[in-house]
Motif scaffolding. Structure first.
Motif, PDB file in Angstrom:
ATOM      1  N   ILE A  20     -41.519  35.542 -38.271  1.00 12.00           N
ATOM      2  CA  ILE A  20     -41.435  35.262 -36.820  1.00 12.00           C
ATOM      3  C   ILE A  20     -40.000  34.930 -36.411  1.00 12.00           C
ATOM      4  O   ILE A  20     -39.568  35.270 -35.298  1.00 12.00           O
ATOM      5  N   VAL A  21     -39.250  34.295 -37.318  1.00 15.32           N
ATOM      6  CA  VAL A  21     -37.846  33.963 -37.013  1.00 15.32           C
ATOM      7  C   VAL A  21     -37.047  35.260 -36.845  1.00 15.32           C
ATOM      8  O   VAL A  21     -36.330  35.444 -35.853  1.00 15.32           O
ATOM      9  N   ASP A  22     -37.226  36.180 -37.795  1.00  7.60           N
ATOM     10  CA  ASP A  22     -36.479  37.443 -37.732  1.00  7.60           C
ATOM     11  C   ASP A  22     -36.905  38.293 -36.535  1.00  7.60           C
ATOM     12  O   ASP A  22     -36.070  38.956 -35.915  1.00  7.60           O
ATOM     13  N   THR A  24     -37.926  37.192 -33.670  1.00  8.01           N
ATOM     14  CA  THR A  24     -37.342  36.590 -32.467  1.00  8.01           C
ATOM     15  C   THR A  24     -35.858  36.937 -32.351  1.00  8.01           C
ATOM     16  O   THR A  24     -35.373  37.276 -31.270  1.00  8.01           O
ATOM     17  N   VAL A  25     -35.148  36.876 -33.486  1.00  6.70           N
ATOM     18  CA  VAL A  25     -33.705  37.156 -33.456  1.00  6.70           C
ATOM     19  C   VAL A  25     -33.441  38.632 -33.151  1.00  6.70           C
ATOM     20  O   VAL A  25     -32.634  38.960 -32.267  1.00  6.70           O
ATOM     21  N   ARG A  28     -34.148  39.480 -29.502  1.00  4.97           N
ATOM     22  CA  ARG A  28     -33.118  39.010 -28.564  1.00  4.97           C
ATOM     23  C   ARG A  28     -31.873  39.890 -28.656  1.00  4.97           C
ATOM     24  O   ARG A  28     -31.266  40.250 -27.643  1.00  4.97           O
ATOM     25  N   SER A  32     -30.514  42.068 -25.551  1.00  2.00           N
ATOM     26  CA  SER A  32     -29.173  41.838 -25.010  1.00  2.00           C
ATOM     27  C   SER A  32     -28.399  43.154 -24.910  1.00  2.00           C
ATOM     28  O   SER A  32     -27.422  43.247 -24.186  1.00  2.00           O
ATOM     29  N   PRO A 115     -28.470  39.081 -42.335  1.00  2.00           N
ATOM     30  CA  PRO A 115     -28.889  39.014 -40.938  1.00  2.00           C
ATOM     31  C   PRO A 115     -28.208  40.086 -40.087  1.00  2.00           C
ATOM     32  O   PRO A 115     -27.006  40.346 -40.260  1.00  2.00           O
ATOM     33  N   VAL A 116     -28.993  40.687 -39.193  1.00  7.15           N
ATOM     34  CA  VAL A 116     -28.468  41.730 -38.318  1.00  7.15           C
ATOM     35  C   VAL A 116     -27.560  41.089 -37.270  1.00  7.15           C
ATOM     36  O   VAL A 116     -27.868  40.015 -36.739  1.00  7.15           O
ATOM     37  N   PRO A 118     -24.832  41.445 -33.736  1.00  9.90           N
ATOM     38  CA  PRO A 118     -24.716  42.207 -32.488  1.00  9.90           C
ATOM     39  C   PRO A 118     -23.973  43.535 -32.677  1.00  9.90           C
ATOM     40  O   PRO A 118     -24.341  44.545 -32.083  1.00  9.90           O
TER      41      PRO A 118
ATOM     42  N   LEU B  30     -25.796  33.209 -33.009  1.00  8.33           N
ATOM     43  CA  LEU B  30     -26.984  32.919 -32.189  1.00  8.33           C
ATOM     44  C   LEU B  30     -26.575  32.132 -30.942  1.00  8.33           C
ATOM     45  O   LEU B  30     -27.080  32.380 -29.843  1.00  8.33           O
ATOM     46  N   LEU B  33     -24.971  34.536 -28.601  1.00  6.20           N
ATOM     47  CA  LEU B  33     -26.015  35.400 -28.007  1.00  6.20           C
ATOM     48  C   LEU B  33     -26.700  34.655 -26.856  1.00  6.20           C
ATOM     49  O   LEU B  33     -27.010  35.244 -25.815  1.00  6.20           O
ATOM     50  N   THR B  39     -29.415  33.302 -21.820  1.00  2.00           N
ATOM     51  CA  THR B  39     -30.782  33.008 -22.250  1.00  2.00           C
ATOM     52  C   THR B  39     -30.855  31.573 -22.769  1.00  2.00           C
ATOM     53  O   THR B  39     -30.905  31.346 -23.969  1.00  2.00           O
ATOM     54  N   PHE B  42     -32.708  29.828 -26.154  1.00  2.00           N
ATOM     55  CA  PHE B  42     -32.914  30.767 -27.259  1.00  2.00           C
ATOM     56  C   PHE B  42     -32.671  30.100 -28.618  1.00  2.00           C
ATOM     57  O   PHE B  42     -33.488  30.217 -29.539  1.00  2.00           O
ATOM     58  N   GLU B  45     -35.412  27.764 -29.434  1.00  2.00           N
ATOM     59  CA  GLU B  45     -36.631  28.482 -29.830  1.00  2.00           C
ATOM     60  C   GLU B  45     -36.545  28.922 -31.298  1.00  2.00           C
ATOM     61  O   GLU B  45     -37.476  28.695 -32.086  1.00  2.00           O
ATOM     62  N   VAL B  46     -35.394  29.517 -31.661  1.00  2.00           N
ATOM     63  CA  VAL B  46     -35.247  30.032 -33.028  1.00  2.00           C
ATOM     64  C   VAL B  46     -35.246  28.883 -34.043  1.00  2.00           C
ATOM     65  O   VAL B  46     -35.892  28.962 -35.092  1.00  2.00           O
ATOM     66  N   LEU B  49     -38.781  27.555 -34.445  1.00  2.00           N
ATOM     67  CA  LEU B  49     -39.595  28.489 -35.244  1.00  2.00           C
ATOM     68  C   LEU B  49     -39.209  28.398 -36.712  1.00  2.00           C
ATOM     69  O   LEU B  49     -40.072  28.375 -37.591  1.00  2.00           O
ATOM     70  N   PHE B  50     -37.908  28.327 -36.967  1.00  2.00           N
ATOM     71  CA  PHE B  50     -37.421  28.249 -38.350  1.00  2.00           C
ATOM     72  C   PHE B  50     -37.945  26.981 -39.031  1.00  2.00           C
ATOM     73  O   PHE B  50     -38.450  27.036 -40.159  1.00  2.00           O
ATOM     74  N   ASP B  53     -41.663  27.260 -39.749  1.00  2.00           N
ATOM     75  CA  ASP B  53     -41.914  28.261 -40.781  1.00  2.00           C
ATOM     76  C   ASP B  53     -41.470  27.747 -42.149  1.00  2.00           C
ATOM     77  O   ASP B  53     -42.195  27.883 -43.144  1.00  2.00           O
ATOM     78  N   SER B  88     -31.201  34.340 -41.332  1.00  2.00           N
ATOM     79  CA  SER B  88     -31.256  34.767 -39.926  1.00  2.00           C
ATOM     80  C   SER B  88     -30.859  33.665 -38.960  1.00  2.00           C
ATOM     81  O   SER B  88     -30.329  33.937 -37.885  1.00  2.00           O
TER      82      SER B  88
END
Lengths: 131, 149
Positions: A20-22, A24-25, A28, A32, A115-116, A118, B30, B33, B39, B42, B45-46, B49-50, B53, B88
């Motif tokens: 779920i973390v990945d 969400t990232v 976004r 963007s 991690p991916v 931008p 992040l 971003l 946003t 954001f 939120e991340v 969630l992290f 999890d 991430s």
């Protein structure tokens, strides 16, 4: 007479990741860059979405997922007459040359190391969607 | 406390998180971003969630390591998941600990895994406390200036 420019619809990307973390990232990052994004948590769910929505411009999927891996999903897409033209991009946190080569040989458009960033998404936009 | 003082406190906290190696440039990405994409919320939120999890995964690993016969492949799969979400979110220290943890999984060493679990748990709790303080400070700052929300 006035002419109206109809805006190009945003490219639609299907993002597949069991984390779920990945999800969400990546979602976004893609939004963007003005993509419309649908996220799902498995290859099975991705195939369900693809059977209902023929307007997907790109699939971006995690490699390492339980049950159906990203590689399995890639094969299913490339074996399908209806889906094979959709570019598929794989993502993984493991930089494994063998894995990357196998995916590219199977028809993957690109392979991103997590991690991916931008800049990866901008590159994808130029290479895949604008092609 | 005035908004400026809270902002200074937040800046100092983030700076110490970077200098201690708790977070890396991915966390900065992040934040960028969030700021550039307009946003708000954001990062919050991340991070939330992290934390949820990671807490779940650590508990799953602990349960697996308590079994009479440990399924090391399953433990490794969970550690891999935690490593991925740590990368991430930019949780550098947790990510590095997970990389060492995976070696114990491959060696099928229960003692090694238990030791690695204790380290990963400690690193995660430390980071979670910092993240919680960061989110509280952000909320307090926003309460001073609702336009930033």
């Amino acid at each position: 007479m006035s002419t109206k420019t109809v805006p190009e619809p945003e490219p639609h990307v299907l993002a597949v990741d069991d984390s779920i973390v990945d999800r969400t990232v990546i979602s976004r990052l893609l939004r963007s860059s003005k993509y419309r994004v649908t996220t799902v948590d498995s290859g099975k769910r991705a195939l369900e979405v693809l059977s209902l929505d023929r307007n997907v411009h790109m699939i971006i999927t995690d490699y390492c997922m339980p049950e159906m891996t990203g590689f399995d999903l890639l094969k299913r897409v490339k074996e399908s007459a209806e889906l094979k033209e959709i570019p598929v991009v794989l993502m993984s946190s493991e930089n494994s040359p063998t894995r990357i080569r196998r995916c590219l040989e199977e028809g993957a458009e690109d392979f991103l190391i997590k991690p991916v960033r931008p800049s990866d998404v901008s590159r994808l936009c130029n290479r895949v969607i604008m092609k | 406390m005035a908004a400026a003082a809270l902002r200074d406190q937040l800046t100092a906290l983030l700076s110490s998180m970077f200098s201690q190696g708790l977070v890396d440039e991915q966390f900065q990405q992040l934040q960028m971003l969030q700021d550039e994409g307009g946003t708000p919320g954001f990062v919050s939120e991340v991070v939330t969630l992290f934390c949820d999890d990671a807490d779940r995964i650590i508990n799953e690993i602990a349960t697996l390591l308590e079994q009479p016969v440990v399924n090391f492949d399953k433990v490794d799969a969970y550690v891999h998941q935690l490593k991925g979400s740590s990368a991430s979110v930019g949780a550098q220290k947790v990510k590095f600990t997970c990389m060492q943890f995976r070696q114990f999984c491959q060696d099928k060493s229960r003692d090694g895994c238990l030791m690695a679990l204790a380290v990963v748990r400690n690193d995660f709790y430390d980071l979670r406390n910092k993240f919680q303080t960061m989110l509280q400070l952000e909320q307090q700052i926003q309460a001073y200036d609702p336009k930033q929300q």
